[in-house]
Scaffold this active site. Structure first.
Site, PDB file in Angstrom:
ATOM      1  N   LYS A  12       0.838  -1.199   0.000  1.00 38.89           N
ATOM      2  CA  LYS A  12       0.000   0.000   0.000  1.00 38.89           C
ATOM      3  C   LYS A  12       0.877   1.255   0.000  1.00 38.89           C
ATOM      4  CE  LYS A  12      -3.449   2.445   2.718  1.00 38.89           C
ATOM      5  NZ  LYS A  12      -4.412   2.434   3.800  1.00 38.89           N
TER       6      LYS A  12
ATOM      7  N   GLU B 229      10.420  -4.831   4.578  1.00 39.55           N
ATOM      8  CA  GLU B 229      10.446  -6.234   4.155  1.00 39.55           C
ATOM      9  C   GLU B 229      10.181  -6.342   2.653  1.00 39.55           C
ATOM     10  OE1 GLU B 229       8.906  -5.050   6.757  1.00 39.55           O
ATOM     11  OE2 GLU B 229       8.997  -6.421   8.466  1.00 39.55           O
TER      12      GLU B 229
ATOM     13  N   GLY C 244      -4.846  -1.786   4.883  1.00 40.57           N
ATOM     14  CA  GLY C 244      -4.094  -2.940   4.389  1.00 40.57           C
ATOM     15  C   GLY C 244      -4.796  -4.261   4.657  1.00 40.57           C
ATOM     16  N   ARG C 245      -5.285  -4.434   5.892  1.00 39.20           N
ATOM     17  CA  ARG C 245      -5.904  -5.714   6.257  1.00 39.20           C
ATOM     18  C   ARG C 245      -7.310  -5.866   5.703  1.00 39.20           C
ATOM     19  NH1 ARG C 245      -4.707  -2.336  10.293  1.00 39.20           N
ATOM     20  NH2 ARG C 245      -6.336  -1.496  11.651  1.00 39.20           N
TER      21      ARG C 245
ATOM     22  N   GLU D 153      -4.884  -6.590  14.599  1.00 38.11           N
ATOM     23  CA  GLU D 153      -4.325  -5.279  14.251  1.00 38.11           C
ATOM     24  C   GLU D 153      -5.417  -4.219  14.380  1.00 38.11           C
ATOM     25  OE1 GLU D 153      -0.772  -4.828  11.396  1.00 38.11           O
ATOM     26  OE2 GLU D 153      -2.449  -4.107  10.198  1.00 38.11           O
TER      27      GLU D 153
ATOM     28  N   HIS E  73      -6.879 -33.170  17.400  1.00 39.29           N
ATOM     29  CA  HIS E  73      -5.830 -34.031  17.933  1.00 39.29           C
ATOM     30  C   HIS E  73      -4.655 -33.227  18.459  1.00 39.29           C
ATOM     31  CE1 HIS E  73      -7.854 -37.661  16.641  1.00 39.29           C
ATOM     32  NE2 HIS E  73      -8.279 -36.915  15.635  1.00 39.29           N
TER      33      HIS E  73
ATOM     34  N   LYS F  59       9.278  -1.065  13.566  1.00 39.75           N
ATOM     35  CA  LYS F  59       9.835  -0.807  12.227  1.00 39.75           C
ATOM     36  C   LYS F  59      10.947   0.237  12.316  1.00 39.75           C
ATOM     37  CE  LYS F  59       5.479  -1.173   9.602  1.00 39.75           C
ATOM     38  NZ  LYS F  59       4.602  -0.425   8.701  1.00 39.75           N
TER      39      LYS F  59
HETATM   40  O1  F6P Z   1       2.161  -4.247   9.874  1.00 37.91           O
HETATM   41  C1  F6P Z   1       1.779  -2.941   9.621  1.00 37.91           C
HETATM   42  C2  F6P Z   1       1.301  -2.759   8.235  1.00 37.91           C
HETATM   43  O2  F6P Z   1       1.227  -1.391   8.038  1.00 37.91           O
HETATM   44  C3  F6P Z   1      -0.032  -3.452   7.948  1.00 37.91           C
HETATM   45  O3  F6P Z   1      -1.112  -2.724   8.388  1.00 37.91           O
HETATM   46  C4  F6P Z   1       0.042  -3.595   6.483  1.00 37.91           C
HETATM   47  O4  F6P Z   1      -0.908  -4.506   5.995  1.00 37.91           O
HETATM   48  C5  F6P Z   1       1.465  -4.058   6.310  1.00 37.91           C
HETATM   49  O5  F6P Z   1       2.194  -3.309   7.260  1.00 37.91           O
HETATM   50  C6  F6P Z   1       2.039  -3.883   4.940  1.00 37.91           C
HETATM   51  O6  F6P Z   1       1.986  -2.549   4.540  1.00 37.91           O
HETATM   52  P1  F6P Z   1       2.182  -2.147   3.019  1.00 37.91           P
HETATM   53  O7  F6P Z   1       1.069  -2.762   2.231  1.00 37.91           O
HETATM   54  O8  F6P Z   1       2.136  -0.646   2.999  1.00 37.91           O
HETATM   55  O9  F6P Z   1       3.505  -2.669   2.567  1.00 37.91           O
END
Ligand code: F6P
Length: 543
Positions: free
Chosen positions: A207, A213, A269-270, A355, A386, A506
């Protein structure tokens, strides 16, 4: 200042009521009302929801719906659908429901025709997906795409993976998808080392297009591709597309905005896998099925928006969660899909719910005075049976659980499906009714063993039964949980659409990164623990 729900008369009435019925057993509630199992049920789109095995009476439900009225839930729902800036800490509208509005709907928010924007992107995604699926889209060396690697994390990963797995029976192409999320290089290595770069397409989904990452994995993936395809930068255009809200950052990364699929800051995002974030899924199942999924979401949205509170299934399920969390002391909530294809559904829900609801201040910044988000967890049945069901049946913890199943399987192993489903029915019955000491003694069980075999019962569950796992019912399920989450958030008066709590980690990771390779001793203020851990890591890496 927003209303402090725990000081209201409705909250206090629930507390008094909870004391009164705390020890009432589901056995007695069912005995008192032979139609309870038909009465305490609801239907939302294709989902039949049986909430009769919850520890509630008609009075409990009336008190809970009164609480919903007290916090103005109906107005809050209208505010969300109308595009008001209900995400107050980020001053944003919250419009994931607009992602599934039909083409002829109308919604103008902040002067922008949202429906036209959504369908313009969906049409571009569909055109692209058809080109890739048909083999018309060719890689740098002229070969068609065989593998799509989605690089994203959190909402840009969990939804697409979950749905890709859930809709396995609807994938109708030779293209397979893989998902890279972790910055642990093992993930990228594992998902790419055996791939043919000539037939691989990367989707970089983020987003913000600033997530460490994702950008690190994407840069590494680009290096991998160029190293294999002769360092010709023009290959990137054929093998990388982006999904983001930030055109500038996509451009800065080196992806042509012509290969970018956009969405908007009003999609959290979620809450985003039904936006362009679901491009990998669309490539796998095709645009038509993707649209069926959106229609499923929309059917539940309409119910949530219009059904009266006392028959509104997501509202009732949200209120039940509040009941257990705030009045009966539950800390966690299990989600147990009786469908192997839904094996990533609990993980997906963890981000959606935790979240959203893991907050300690209300929307106006004042501290909450009651418990908020519960811990969501789960595994597909019958594997969980199980593993951890022992604790559900005989442990000391109260764990409300949602059981999800489908009448029709996605294959023709019918008899086996019946056996599988008998477990689904048996478990909720055993959890609710248990087995009494008398029943066990009557079987001639040795006296010393009797206490070990007593099943206390009174363990609450909600059963969700759908006709079949399809793109539509998957959309319905996800929308159901989105709106359950919303309901809980509104009761507690928190902002379920921000996630400031993940920021600090972060920022600190970025600050610490240079210390791992630096020659100087790590000197973090007042943190001898992290200093020592980094020193040890460096020693073990020979630095
Ligand atoms: O973990 C925090 C967060 O901002 C989430 O809300 C989001 O889904 C994720 O990181 C990834 O963010 P982006 O889509 O901006 O890379």
């Amino acid at each position: 200042m927003s209303i402090d729900v725990s000081t209201t008369a409705e909250w206090q009435a629930l507390q008094t009521h909870a004391e009164k019925i705390r020890d009432t057993h589901l056995r007695d509630l069912f005995a008192a009302d032979p139609h309870r199992g038909e009465r305490l049920t609801g239907q939302v789109a294709d989902l039949y929801v049986d909430y009769s095995k919850n520890r509630v009476t008609d009075e409990t439900l009336a008190l809970l719906t009164a609480l919903a009225d007290r916090v103005g839930l109906r107005d809050r729902i209208a505010a969300m659908f109308g595009g008001e800036h209900i995400n107050t800490s980020e001053d944003r509208a919250v419009l994931h429901t607009a992602l599934r509005l039909p083409r002829d709907a109308r919604l103008v928010v902040d002067g922008q025709d949202v429906v036209a924007d959504v369908h313009a992107v969906l049409d571009r995604m569909a055109a692209f997906a058809e080109r890739v699926r048909s083999g018309e889209w060719r890689g740098h060396t002229g070969k068609p795409i065989r593998t799509v690697v989605n690089i994203g994390i959190g909402g840009s990963d969990l939804g697409p993976v979950m749905a890709y797995e859930a809709l396995k029976a609807y994938r109708d192409t030779d293209i397979t998808c893989r998902f890279v999320s972790n910055i642990d290089p093992t993930d990228l290595y594992d998902k790419t080392h055996d791939l043919d770069p000539e037939t691989t397409l990367f989707i970089v989904a983020s987003k913000t297009f600033s997530t460490l990452e994702t950008l690190t994995n994407a840069k590494q993936a680009r290096q991998w591709l160029l190293a294999k395809l002769g360092a010709d930068e023009s290959a990137v255009a054929k093998h990388f597309v982006a999904v983001s809200t930030s055109e500038q950052r996509v451009r800065d990364f080196g992806i042509d905005p012509a290969n970018m699929f956009g969405f908007w800051d009003w999609v959290g995002g979620r809450y985003s896998y039904d936006s362009a974030v679901g491009l990998s899924l669309m490539l796998a199942i095709g645009p038509e099925r993707f649209r069926e999924m959106l229609a499923g979401f929309h059917a539940v949205d309409e119910h949530f928006r219009r059904a009266p509170i006392e028959r509104n299934v997501p509202v009732l399920m949200g209120l039940l969660n509040v009941w257990y969390n705030n009045f009966l002391g539950a800390q966690t909530h299990a989600v147990l899909p009786y469908s192997q294809y839904l094996h990533r559904f609990p993980a997906y829900l963890q981000q959606l719910t935790m979240e959203s609801l893991g907050k300690s201040v209300r929307a106006d910044g004042t501290p909450v005075t009651c418990q908020t988000g519960e811990i969501f967890w789960g595994e597909p049945g019958t594997n969980g049976q199980h593993a951890f069901y022992q604790l559900l049946h005989q442990g000391t913890k109260l764990v409300p659980a949602d059981f999800i199943a489908f009448s029709e399987p996605n294959h023709d192993l019918d008899a086996m499906h019946d056996l599988f489903m008998s477990n689904f029915f048996a478990q909720t019955a055993a959890l609710a009714f248990g087995r009494t000491r008398e029943e066990i003694e009557a079987e001639g069980t040795p006296a010393a063993v009797v206490p070990h075999k007593v099943m206390p019962g009174n363990r609450p569950t909600t059963s969700i039964l759908a006709p079949k796992l399809t793109p539509s019912t998957l959309g319905q399920l996800v929308a159901l949980y989105e709106h359950i989450t919303f309901t809980e958030g509104m009761i507690w008066g928190i902002d379920p659409f921000d996630q400031w709590g993940v920021e600090l980690g972060k920022v600190m990771a970025n600050r610490l990164a240079p210390l791992l390779t630096s020659a100087e001793a790590p000197k973090l203020d007042q943190d001898s623990s992290t200093n020592a851990l980094i020193a040890r890591y460096r020693a073990e890496r020979g630095r």
